[in-house]
Scaffold this motif. Sequence first.
Motif, PDB file in Angstrom:
ATOM      1  N   GLY A  29      82.137 102.377  52.663  1.00  0.00           N
ATOM      2  CA  GLY A  29      82.296 103.291  53.789  1.00  0.00           C
ATOM      3  C   GLY A  29      83.283 102.752  54.802  1.00  0.00           C
ATOM      4  O   GLY A  29      83.543 101.550  54.868  1.00  0.00           O
TER       5      GLY A  29
ATOM      6  N   SER B 165      83.291 104.290  58.329  1.00  0.00           N
ATOM      7  CA  SER B 165      82.768 105.407  59.107  1.00  0.00           C
ATOM      8  C   SER B 165      83.374 105.484  60.503  1.00  0.00           C
ATOM      9  O   SER B 165      83.483 104.479  61.216  1.00  0.00           O
TER      10      SER B 165
ATOM     11  N   ASN C 247      83.436 106.847  64.395  1.00  0.00           N
ATOM     12  CA  ASN C 247      82.601 107.211  65.534  1.00  0.00           C
ATOM     13  C   ASN C 247      83.522 107.819  66.582  1.00  0.00           C
ATOM     14  O   ASN C 247      84.396 107.133  67.117  1.00  0.00           O
TER      15      ASN C 247
ATOM     16  N   MET D 237      77.367 101.756  56.269  1.00  0.00           N
ATOM     17  CA  MET D 237      77.490 102.852  57.230  1.00  0.00           C
ATOM     18  C   MET D 237      77.819 102.349  58.636  1.00  0.00           C
ATOM     19  O   MET D 237      77.570 103.035  59.621  1.00  0.00           O
TER      20      MET D 237
ATOM     21  N   GLY E 104      79.681 101.636  62.019  1.00  0.00           N
ATOM     22  CA  GLY E 104      80.653 102.405  62.797  1.00  0.00           C
ATOM     23  C   GLY E 104      81.876 101.547  63.051  1.00  0.00           C
ATOM     24  O   GLY E 104      82.151 101.126  64.175  1.00  0.00           O
TER      25      GLY E 104
ATOM     26  N   TYR F 202      87.038 107.315  52.144  1.00  0.00           N
ATOM     27  CA  TYR F 202      85.583 107.246  52.171  1.00  0.00           C
ATOM     28  C   TYR F 202      84.951 108.459  52.837  1.00  0.00           C
ATOM     29  O   TYR F 202      85.628 109.256  53.482  1.00  0.00           O
TER      30      TYR F 202
ATOM     31  N   ALA G 170      79.375 108.014  56.275  1.00  0.00           N
ATOM     32  CA  ALA G 170      78.721 108.377  57.527  1.00  0.00           C
ATOM     33  C   ALA G 170      79.788 108.672  58.576  1.00  0.00           C
ATOM     34  O   ALA G 170      80.963 108.338  58.415  1.00  0.00           O
ATOM     35  N   ALA G 171      79.367 109.313  59.658  1.00  0.00           N
ATOM     36  CA  ALA G 171      80.249 109.587  60.788  1.00  0.00           C
ATOM     37  C   ALA G 171      79.374 109.831  62.009  1.00  0.00           C
ATOM     38  O   ALA G 171      78.170 110.082  61.885  1.00  0.00           O
TER      39      ALA G 171
ATOM     40  N   ALA H  71      81.337 113.703  55.481  1.00  0.00           N
ATOM     41  CA  ALA H  71      80.457 112.537  55.399  1.00  0.00           C
ATOM     42  C   ALA H  71      79.088 113.004  54.954  1.00  0.00           C
ATOM     43  O   ALA H  71      78.698 114.162  55.177  1.00  0.00           O
TER      44      ALA H  71
ATOM     45  N   TRP I 137      73.651 106.038  66.565  1.00  0.00           N
ATOM     46  CA  TRP I 137      74.199 105.534  65.300  1.00  0.00           C
ATOM     47  C   TRP I 137      73.062 104.954  64.463  1.00  0.00           C
ATOM     48  O   TRP I 137      72.088 104.426  64.994  1.00  0.00           O
TER      49      TRP I 137
ATOM     50  N   SER J  63      82.928 107.320  48.521  1.00  0.00           N
ATOM     51  CA  SER J  63      81.669 106.704  48.945  1.00  0.00           C
ATOM     52  C   SER J  63      80.527 107.007  47.981  1.00  0.00           C
ATOM     53  O   SER J  63      79.386 106.605  48.229  1.00  0.00           O
TER      54      SER J  63
END
Length: 485
Positions: free
Chosen positions: A260, A262, A264, A292, A294, A414, A417-418, A437, A445, A460
Amino acid sequence: MPPTIKDDIGLPPGELFIGGAWVAADGVREILDPATGAAVASVAQAGPAETQLALAAARRAFDDGSWSGLAPRERGRILLRAAEILRGQAEELARLESLDTGKPIMFTRMVDVATTIDQIDYYGALAAGIEGSVRRTGRPTFAYTRREPIGVVAAITPFNFPLILSSIKIAPALAAGNTVIHKPAEETPLTALRIAEVLHEAGVPDGVFNVLPGDGSVGETLVRDPRVDKIAFTGSTAVGRGIAAAAAETLKHVTVELGGKSANIMFADADLEAAINTAISGFVFNTGQFCMAGSRLLVQRPVYDEVVAALAGAIGHVPVGDPFDEGTVIGPMAGPRHLAKVRAFLDKAGQGGAKVYGGGPVHDGPGFWAAPTVLADVSQDSTFVQDEIFGPVLTVQPFDTEDEAVALANGTQYGLAAGLQTTDIARAHRVAERLRAGIVWVNGWALLDAALPFGGVNQSGYGREGGPEGLDEYLQTKSVLISVA
């Protein structure tokens, strides 16, 4: 000296767990304390003979129906019993996980152990609901579906969250009626062996759950052997691709949760104090060894300079130190090869015009330590933005518009997550819909729960873990039609 929290940690047997018994092996690996680099345990390493023994045990245990033939509710009761045993051992388990991984004890208690127990509890309860349904057809038949286990599952897990990433596979696999061979990461097998003890004590039959510490050759054998029906893997994208390709040779079921990078997104209307704290925790948690994490912060331009200044001033004050110190937030990295990878990235940190904050030496003694580092004004095509570092490194980029933020966030290979930080609820829904994501967090988070699925898109991976969707990954559907004509 008086005893400390690190003293007298009860270690599991340093052997393989196969067919309900502890099994020795010729190969042995010393397990290192990441905080000191000293050996703390010796664990047997599976070779070809032991791997074949586990394969035979798991296949036999599935085929004889000792587990798959139990009523789902009874399997659930056994899992609930295991969760209760773990609850009684929670403190010891937290200390063992900290010793094995270098995680701060505060987090192994509050996150790793608590989440593991929650996951086993959740799937123990969910097992009772495994059932098919009657279907109306256009034929003179009585038709229904059955939800059945897949067979033998090989669960291959990484070093960064040994308990959580094992239990999120083991619990639904067992709840569904499968048998399991667990291949934990070479560096961090201790809690996997403890879980074997607990499941055995709870009443899981012999051969249903097996643990094979060892190197990559063990995993490769499991992936290719036709007696294995499903692979559940968490790890790097490169390894995941290889596993998916090899598993295709025998048409195994596969779920892969991979790398990942990710993003933010911090909008100017966010509660900045809370958003900055979220950004820091999102990249330093578990010393950045979090798929995951950030690791990319996108900040709207009106508050960009303010946010970068706040980050630069704060990261040097995040407590780094002994994992068994109750105040520690950042511990060491899990091992020397992971540290070497992060340092190789940081050696290039000043290239390309990036502004570097933090970093540098963090500990004068032994062990595997990396200081949290913030890189501001990083370009989108930078390797720091595009590649998974898997350490406590945060990139910061400015943006102007919502469209630009979404394009930057989605602009890597990827999609695990986000997150976004905003006080505008309409924007939160709008942007969350556009982010590519598997999970999106708003004003926080790493908000995870056993009832909610997570997993990747793009590079991912695919498949979901957690929630009823996670149980579905270990079940297959059979249709039965009985002629009534």
